[in-house]
Write an enzyme that holds these catalytic residues in place. Structure first.
Site, short mmCIF file in Angstrom:
data_model
loop_
_atom_site.label_atom_id
_atom_site.label_comp_id
_atom_site.label_asym_id
_atom_site.label_seq_id
_atom_site.Cartn_x
_atom_site.Cartn_y
_atom_site.Cartn_z
N HIS A 1 0.83 -1.21 0.00
CA HIS A 1 0.00 0.00 0.00
C HIS A 1 0.87 1.26 0.00
O HIS A 1 2.06 1.21 -0.35
CB HIS A 1 -1.00 -0.05 1.16
N GLU B 1 -1.95 0.20 8.10
CA GLU B 1 -1.10 -0.86 7.55
C GLU B 1 0.02 -0.27 6.70
O GLU B 1 1.16 -0.74 6.73
CB GLU B 1 -1.93 -1.82 6.71
N HIS C 1 3.19 -6.95 4.43
CA HIS C 1 1.79 -6.60 4.70
C HIS C 1 1.42 -6.93 6.13
O HIS C 1 2.19 -7.54 6.88
CB HIS C 1 0.86 -7.37 3.76
N GLU D 1 2.29 -11.60 5.55
CA GLU D 1 1.26 -10.96 6.37
C GLU D 1 1.70 -11.15 7.82
O GLU D 1 1.59 -12.23 8.39
CB GLU D 1 -0.11 -11.61 6.13
#
Length: 292
Positions: A82, A119, A174, A256
């Protein structure tokens, strides 16, 4: 006369004692060395213990232990998931791009903790720490972005950046946004895809090996368990709907690091000390993969 002789003797003795005291206070005024005395273990000209207290101290020699440069000559692409500016550019990031198997949004804003820790901020912080650790081992590190652009890059561009660098490995950082009670980390691996612009046949095997190494070292470094809601306890999940994996031509995985929506995981993810451990685990996983 006897009394005069005694007085003269006392005066002579006093003069001798005074001369001896003066001589002791002056350098080089001592008596000649005794030939029968044992040889001194000090260098010529040494003034003994009192001199050593005033001599300048010698700094301790620098460590000669070799640095760990095991990744010299290797290139790693680190992809911070992101972008902190994505939420201000919804129109741009909602545009559809080709992910190999179909079309999907360019990017998303990512998730956040209940308290609002984004995040995108987490991934950038961990990516910086990861970069520094890899560079210290001698690797060349390329970031897909460094919050140096207002939004993006899109997922297809991230894949192109990774491919163009011709790296030995790519890791996308992430954090998940699942339900409360879902805890732990997982590593996403590319599925075998051969459709349209996607052909992962050559990277499926090495990407799995990379993912296994990272999952193992991440668990050791952070003390956290693999996901209790994905991967069947292995910490590994295979997906065919991520353009960043589908369009990659080099070994690549997504990590993640935890679930931002779970308060227990969120407490870890918001800890700078824990994020350093997370970066350390990922770096060690990459290193063991590249070192064979």
């Amino acid at each position: 006369m006897p009394n005069d002789r005694r007085k003269t003797a006392r005066r002579s003795l006093a003069l001798l004692l005074a001369a001896a005291g003066c001589c002791a206070a002056l350098a080089g005024c001592g008596a000649a060395p005794d030939p029968a005395a044992p040889p001194s273990d000090k260098a010529p000209g040494s003034r003994g213990p009192s001199a050593s207290r005033t001599a300048p101290s010698t700094p301790a020699p620098a460590s000669t232990a070799p640095e760990n440069r095991s990744l010299a000559g290797r290139t790693v692409v680190v992809d911070p998931g992101h972008n902190p500016g994505n939420f201000q550019h919804s129109k741009e990031i909602n545009q559809k791009v080709n992910i190999g198997t179909n079309r999907k949004e360019c990017d998303t804003t990512g998730t956040s903790t209940e308290a609002g820790y984004a995040e995108a901020s987490f991934t950038l912080d961990v990516s910086h720490r990861l970069r520094d650790l890899l560079v210290a081992r001698g690797a060349k590190v390329v970031l897909t972005h460094d919050a140096d652009r207002p939004w993006g890059p899109c997922v297809d561009e991230r894949a192109r950046i990774g491919n163009a660098a011709r790296p030995d490995a790519v890791v996308s950082v992430h954090a998940d946004g699942s339900a409360v009670g879902n805890r732990g980390f997982h590593v996403i691996l590319p599925a075998r895809v051969r459709e349209g612009a996607a052909d992962t046949a050559k990277i499926v095997g090495p990407s799995r090996e990379l993912g296994e190494r990272i999952a193992d070292r991440f668990a050791r470094a952070t003390g956290t368990a693999p996901s209790n809601y994905l991967g069947g306890g292995t910490g590994l999940d295979v997906r065919d709907d991520l353009g960043g994996l589908n369009l990659s031509t080099v070994p690549k995985v997504f990590v993640e690091c935890g679930n931002m929506r779970d308060p227990k995981d969120a407490k870890l993810l918001t800890s700078a000390a824990w994020r350093q451990k997370a970066a350390q685990g990922i770096a060690e996983g990459i290193a063991t993969y590249l070192e064979g």
